[in-house]
Scaffold this motif. Structure first.
Motif, PDB file in Angstrom:
ATOM      1  N   SER A   1     -99.475 -22.288-101.361  1.00  0.00           N
ATOM      2  CA  SER A   1     -99.098 -21.370-102.697  1.00  0.00           C
ATOM      3  C   SER A   1     -97.592 -21.006-103.295  1.00  0.00           C
ATOM      4  O   SER A   1     -97.800 -20.264-103.442  1.00  0.00           O
ATOM      5  N   GLY A   2     -96.985 -21.490-101.768  1.00  0.00           N
ATOM      6  CA  GLY A   2     -95.968 -20.558-101.757  1.00  0.00           C
ATOM      7  C   GLY A   2     -94.616 -21.343-102.640  1.00  0.00           C
ATOM      8  O   GLY A   2     -94.044 -22.378-102.417  1.00  0.00           O
ATOM      9  N   SER A   3     -95.517 -23.743-103.011  1.00  0.00           N
ATOM     10  CA  SER A   3     -94.272 -24.532-102.269  1.00  0.00           C
ATOM     11  C   SER A   3     -94.286 -24.131-104.123  1.00  0.00           C
ATOM     12  O   SER A   3     -95.174 -25.020-104.908  1.00  0.00           O
ATOM     13  N   MET A   4     -93.485 -23.190-104.657  1.00  0.00           N
ATOM     14  CA  MET A   4     -92.659 -23.070-105.720  1.00  0.00           C
ATOM     15  C   MET A   4     -92.047 -23.388-106.558  1.00  0.00           C
ATOM     16  O   MET A   4     -90.924 -24.326-107.503  1.00  0.00           O
ATOM     17  N   VAL A   5     -91.030 -24.718-105.363  1.00  0.00           N
ATOM     18  CA  VAL A   5     -89.854 -24.829-105.520  1.00  0.00           C
ATOM     19  C   VAL A   5     -89.361 -26.189-106.277  1.00  0.00           C
ATOM     20  O   VAL A   5     -89.100 -26.258-107.610  1.00  0.00           O
ATOM     21  N   LEU A   6     -90.356 -27.003-105.780  1.00  0.00           N
ATOM     22  CA  LEU A   6     -89.898 -28.818-106.235  1.00  0.00           C
ATOM     23  C   LEU A   6     -90.644 -28.793-108.336  1.00  0.00           C
ATOM     24  O   LEU A   6     -89.679 -29.879-108.762  1.00  0.00           O
ATOM     25  N   PRO A   7     -91.468 -28.305-108.462  1.00  0.00           N
ATOM     26  CA  PRO A   7     -92.187 -28.277-109.825  1.00  0.00           C
ATOM     27  C   PRO A   7     -90.749 -27.773-110.587  1.00  0.00           C
ATOM     28  O   PRO A   7     -90.206 -28.225-111.460  1.00  0.00           O
ATOM     29  N   PHE A   8     -89.958 -27.027-110.426  1.00  0.00           N
ATOM     30  CA  PHE A   8     -88.952 -26.015-111.165  1.00  0.00           C
ATOM     31  C   PHE A   8     -87.847 -26.713-110.661  1.00  0.00           C
ATOM     32  O   PHE A   8     -86.879 -25.975-111.225  1.00  0.00           O
ATOM     33  N   LEU A   9     -87.727 -27.212-109.502  1.00  0.00           N
ATOM     34  CA  LEU A   9     -86.720 -27.407-108.920  1.00  0.00           C
ATOM     35  C   LEU A   9     -85.332 -29.011-110.509  1.00  0.00           C
ATOM     36  O   LEU A   9     -84.339 -28.408-110.445  1.00  0.00           O
ATOM     37  N   GLY A  10     -86.355 -29.447-111.246  1.00  0.00           N
ATOM     38  CA  GLY A  10     -85.473 -30.392-111.562  1.00  0.00           C
ATOM     39  C   GLY A  10     -84.910 -29.307-112.974  1.00  0.00           C
ATOM     40  O   GLY A  10     -83.679 -29.753-113.336  1.00  0.00           O
ATOM     41  N   VAL A  11     -85.841 -28.177-113.161  1.00  0.00           N
ATOM     42  CA  VAL A  11     -85.069 -27.444-114.627  1.00  0.00           C
ATOM     43  C   VAL A  11     -84.397 -26.598-113.647  1.00  0.00           C
ATOM     44  O   VAL A  11     -83.415 -25.847-114.307  1.00  0.00           O
ATOM     45  N   TYR A  12     -84.740 -25.987-112.768  1.00  0.00           N
ATOM     46  CA  TYR A  12     -83.636 -24.736-111.789  1.00  0.00           C
ATOM     47  C   TYR A  12     -82.382 -25.742-112.323  1.00  0.00           C
ATOM     48  O   TYR A  12     -81.530 -25.265-112.757  1.00  0.00           O
ATOM     49  N   MET A  13     -81.685 -26.832-111.975  1.00  0.00           N
ATOM     50  CA  MET A  13     -81.204 -27.624-112.186  1.00  0.00           C
ATOM     51  C   MET A  13     -80.315 -28.004-112.836  1.00  0.00           C
ATOM     52  O   MET A  13     -79.164 -27.606-113.591  1.00  0.00           O
ATOM     53  N   ALA A  14     -80.880 -28.342-114.423  1.00  0.00           N
ATOM     54  CA  ALA A  14     -80.511 -28.768-115.648  1.00  0.00           C
ATOM     55  C   ALA A  14     -80.244 -27.605-116.215  1.00  0.00           C
ATOM     56  O   ALA A  14     -79.610 -27.128-117.170  1.00  0.00           O
ATOM     57  N   THR A  15     -81.022 -26.253-115.938  1.00  0.00           N
ATOM     58  CA  THR A  15     -80.516 -24.910-116.459  1.00  0.00           C
ATOM     59  C   THR A  15     -79.623 -24.003-116.096  1.00  0.00           C
ATOM     60  O   THR A  15     -78.765 -23.541-117.308  1.00  0.00           O
ATOM     61  N   VAL A  16     -79.805 -23.990-115.428  1.00  0.00           N
ATOM     62  CA  VAL A  16     -78.747 -22.968-114.479  1.00  0.00           C
ATOM     63  C   VAL A  16     -77.612 -23.498-113.438  1.00  0.00           C
ATOM     64  O   VAL A  16     -76.655 -23.263-113.611  1.00  0.00           O
ATOM     65  N   LEU A  17     -77.528 -24.759-113.137  1.00  0.00           N
ATOM     66  CA  LEU A  17     -76.382 -25.319-112.673  1.00  0.00           C
ATOM     67  C   LEU A  17     -75.954 -26.592-113.513  1.00  0.00           C
ATOM     68  O   LEU A  17     -75.031 -27.346-113.406  1.00  0.00           O
ATOM     69  N   ASP A  18     -76.609 -26.327-114.870  1.00  0.00           N
ATOM     70  CA  ASP A  18     -76.131 -26.765-115.337  1.00  0.00           C
ATOM     71  C   ASP A  18     -75.668 -28.995-115.536  1.00  0.00           C
ATOM     72  O   ASP A  18     -74.916 -29.305-115.513  1.00  0.00           O
ATOM     73  N   PHE A  19     -76.449 -29.529-113.912  1.00  0.00           N
ATOM     74  CA  PHE A  19     -76.574 -30.839-113.690  1.00  0.00           C
ATOM     75  C   PHE A  19     -77.526 -31.201-115.489  1.00  0.00           C
ATOM     76  O   PHE A  19     -77.815 -30.585-115.713  1.00  0.00           O
ATOM     77  N   SER A  20     -76.548 -33.121-115.137  1.00  0.00           N
ATOM     78  CA  SER A  20     -77.164 -33.599-115.716  1.00  0.00           C
ATOM     79  C   SER A  20     -78.796 -34.443-115.609  1.00  0.00           C
ATOM     80  O   SER A  20     -78.472 -33.825-114.329  1.00  0.00           O
ATOM     81  N   LEU A  21     -79.047 -34.966-116.304  1.00  0.00           N
ATOM     82  CA  LEU A  21     -80.654 -35.055-115.870  1.00  0.00           C
ATOM     83  C   LEU A  21     -80.034 -36.574-115.002  1.00  0.00           C
ATOM     84  O   LEU A  21     -81.163 -36.397-113.732  1.00  0.00           O
ATOM     85  N   GLN A  22     -79.834 -37.215-115.017  1.00  0.00           N
ATOM     86  CA  GLN A  22     -79.081 -38.205-113.838  1.00  0.00           C
ATOM     87  C   GLN A  22     -79.018 -37.750-112.733  1.00  0.00           C
ATOM     88  O   GLN A  22     -79.333 -37.933-111.573  1.00  0.00           O
ATOM     89  N   ASN A  23     -78.233 -36.244-112.448  1.00  0.00           N
ATOM     90  CA  ASN A  23     -77.312 -35.609-111.389  1.00  0.00           C
ATOM     91  C   ASN A  23     -78.445 -35.054-111.123  1.00  0.00           C
ATOM     92  O   ASN A  23     -78.907 -34.796-108.980  1.00  0.00           O
ATOM     93  N   ALA A  24     -79.582 -34.619-111.962  1.00  0.00           N
ATOM     94  CA  ALA A  24     -80.519 -33.638-111.430  1.00  0.00           C
ATOM     95  C   ALA A  24     -81.919 -34.685-110.819  1.00  0.00           C
ATOM     96  O   ALA A  24     -82.549 -34.467-109.667  1.00  0.00           O
ATOM     97  N   GLY A  25     -81.544 -35.881-110.917  1.00  0.00           N
ATOM     98  CA  GLY A  25     -82.340 -37.219-110.703  1.00  0.00           C
ATOM     99  C   GLY A  25     -82.253 -37.236-108.834  1.00  0.00           C
ATOM    100  O   GLY A  25     -83.148 -38.274-108.432  1.00  0.00           O
ATOM    101  N   ILE A  26     -81.279 -37.770-109.072  1.00  0.00           N
ATOM    102  CA  ILE A  26     -80.446 -38.271-107.326  1.00  0.00           C
ATOM    103  C   ILE A  26     -80.457 -36.988-106.550  1.00  0.00           C
ATOM    104  O   ILE A  26     -81.009 -37.637-105.782  1.00  0.00           O
ATOM    105  N   VAL A  27     -80.732 -36.250-106.814  1.00  0.00           N
ATOM    106  CA  VAL A  27     -81.065 -34.518-106.249  1.00  0.00           C
ATOM    107  C   VAL A  27     -82.287 -34.994-105.426  1.00  0.00           C
ATOM    108  O   VAL A  27     -83.024 -34.233-104.345  1.00  0.00           O
ATOM    109  N   LEU A  28     -83.219 -34.778-106.858  1.00  0.00           N
ATOM    110  CA  LEU A  28     -84.917 -35.197-106.513  1.00  0.00           C
ATOM    111  C   LEU A  28     -85.143 -35.973-105.778  1.00  0.00           C
ATOM    112  O   LEU A  28     -85.933 -35.991-104.738  1.00  0.00           O
ATOM    113  N   SER A  29     -83.742 -37.009-106.016  1.00  0.00           N
ATOM    114  CA  SER A  29     -84.828 -38.193-105.051  1.00  0.00           C
ATOM    115  C   SER A  29     -83.984 -37.965-103.266  1.00  0.00           C
ATOM    116  O   SER A  29     -84.680 -38.939-102.551  1.00  0.00           O
ATOM    117  N   MET A  30     -83.288 -36.950-103.379  1.00  0.00           N
ATOM    118  CA  MET A  30     -82.948 -36.816-101.682  1.00  0.00           C
ATOM    119  C   MET A  30     -83.779 -35.612-101.038  1.00  0.00           C
ATOM    120  O   MET A  30     -84.525 -36.218 -99.393  1.00  0.00           O
TER     121      MET A  30
END
Length: 403
Positions: free
Chosen positions: A34-63
């Motif tokens: 129920s607390g697992s809210m991070v992963l589904p929004f992690l890509g959106v968080y990096m793309a919108t808040v941290l301004d990562f490129s899609l490729q960099n967001a993908g690398i972080v998710l791969s980690m």
């Protein structure tokens, strides 16, 4: 009305015979998820808040995937060495400080490191938890016990992203803090109930499989299971698009806001919660393991196929429904295969390898998925997924004959 009555009877029948400990494991899973809210929004968080490129967001998710692989491997080994109870406690409480400090990391390199260690600690839980399910469930109820555990997981997953969408609209930091709180509650409940609690010791199974143990001492030397795990990894590559590229697709192509993305992702959990136990109970009686694996993988392919011509709201919900049915048929039966191939003495390694198969997808799915989407478009990514599912279905057809 007769269909609804029959479904209800089948639904109630699916719960009969499950032990109290199995229900408590499911409750712990529900609270934690129920607390697992991070992963589904992690890509959106990096793309919108941290301004990562899609490729960099993908690398972080791969980690996250790299950490998951190591976590599954180490968790399986530690479970065989020290037992499932200690490993689950360490994972639940050990992940709390990482959830609290991840919002402090906002550069690409630092976030890669933070997500890696968060995933590693969190993933120690999976093989240990799977070993506990098989330990506390009656042998004849193994598949349904896994289904109940997964149903709890998905009910939590339906609640988590839905609430997470509202929290993210205020601040993404709240997602990490909520995850930490739920891990603490789940860990506390787990210790209270399962400390020094005995389970089932299937002596008959041990005697029947003594010859197998002499030949196969670990899942990593079981050639047939390794091939099976390879096809599970291919399936998981496609399925886990639901956690990375699909939310980006909803945000960037379907122009959905965070609340709408959260509700759509939550629909997956609702479908699984409502249908899984009854559907698994029905499939267990009517179809073979092989048929369930093949049909389940084909549903996943259909989920991406319908996205190619359109991304209307009806199509988006239909896609999530199809991928939910796929999940229902694949996940518990894949765990059943692992249990059937193992003994209590080496179950941790089999559950660990089963987890690694999915963890590999945590690396390849966001990394290759975001690369294909950014350079060739989402439509070509869905075509790739459909092709890989076709290969997986054929693979399941042949390897399940040996299993």
């Amino acid at each position: 009305m007769n269909i609804l009555k029959q479904y209800w009877q089948n639904y109630i029948s699916a719960y009969k015979g499950l032990s109290k400990a199995t229900w408590l494991l499911a409750l712990v899973m529900f609270i934690n998820q129920s607390g697992s809210m991070v992963l589904p929004f992690l890509g959106v968080y990096m793309a919108t808040v941290l301004d990562f490129s899609l490729q960099n967001a993908g690398i972080v998710l791969s980690m996250f995937g790299v950490g998951s692989i190591l976590g599954s491997f180490i968790g399986g080994w530690l479970t065989d060495q020290f037992g499932s109870f200690k490993i689950q406690v360490c994972s639940l409480f050990g992940s709390i400080p990482f959830f609290l400090i991840v919002p402090l990391f906002n550069t690409f390199e630092n976030l890669c490191v933070a997500i890696f260690f968060l995933s590693l600690i969190k993933e120690l839980f999976r093989p240990a938890n799977s070993a506990s399910v098989s330990f506390y469930a009656k042998p004849e109820n193994i598949t349904r016990a896994f289904s109940l555990n997964r149903m709890a997981l998905n009910l939590g997953y339906s609640i988590g992203p839905a609430i997470g969408g509202f929290l993210a609209a205020v601040s993404y930091n709240f997602l990490f803090y909520a995850n930490a709180c739920m891990s603490f509650i789940a860990g506390t409940l787990f210790i209270i109930y399962f400390k020094n609690r005995a389970g089932n010791a299937p002596k008959k199974v041990i005697a029947e499989k003594a010859a197998t143990v002499a030949k196969v001492k670990s899942a990593y030397t079981d050639g047939v299971f390794l091939i099976f795990s390879f096809f599970i990894a291919i399936y998981a590559f496609c399925f886990f698009q639901i956690l990375n590229t699909l939310p980006l697709f909803y945000k960037n192509v379907a122009f959905m806001n965070e609340k709408e993305v959260g509700l759509l992702m939550g629909f997956n959990g609702i479908v699984v919660f409502v249908l899984e136990m009854a559907l698994v109970h029905f499939a267990e009686k009517k179809f073979t393991l092989s048929a369930n694996m093949i049909i389940g993988s084909l549903f996943c392919g259909a989920a991406f196929l319908v996205l190619i011509p359109s991304h209307s709201q009806l199509i988006l919900f239909s896609s999530i429904f199809l991928i939910s049915i796929s999940e229902i048929l694949i996940m518990p039966f894949a765990s059943t295969v692992a249990v059937n191939r193992s003994l209590p003495a080496n179950r941790g390694s089999y559950m660990g390898l089963n987890g690694i198969s999915f963890s590999i997808a945590f690396i390849t799915s966001p990394l290759l998925g975001t690369y294909i989407a950014e350079n060739f478009g989402f439509t070509n990514l869905w075509i790739v997924n459909c092709t890989m599912i076709a290969i997986t279905s054929i693979g399941f057809y042949f390897i399940m004959k040996k299993i």
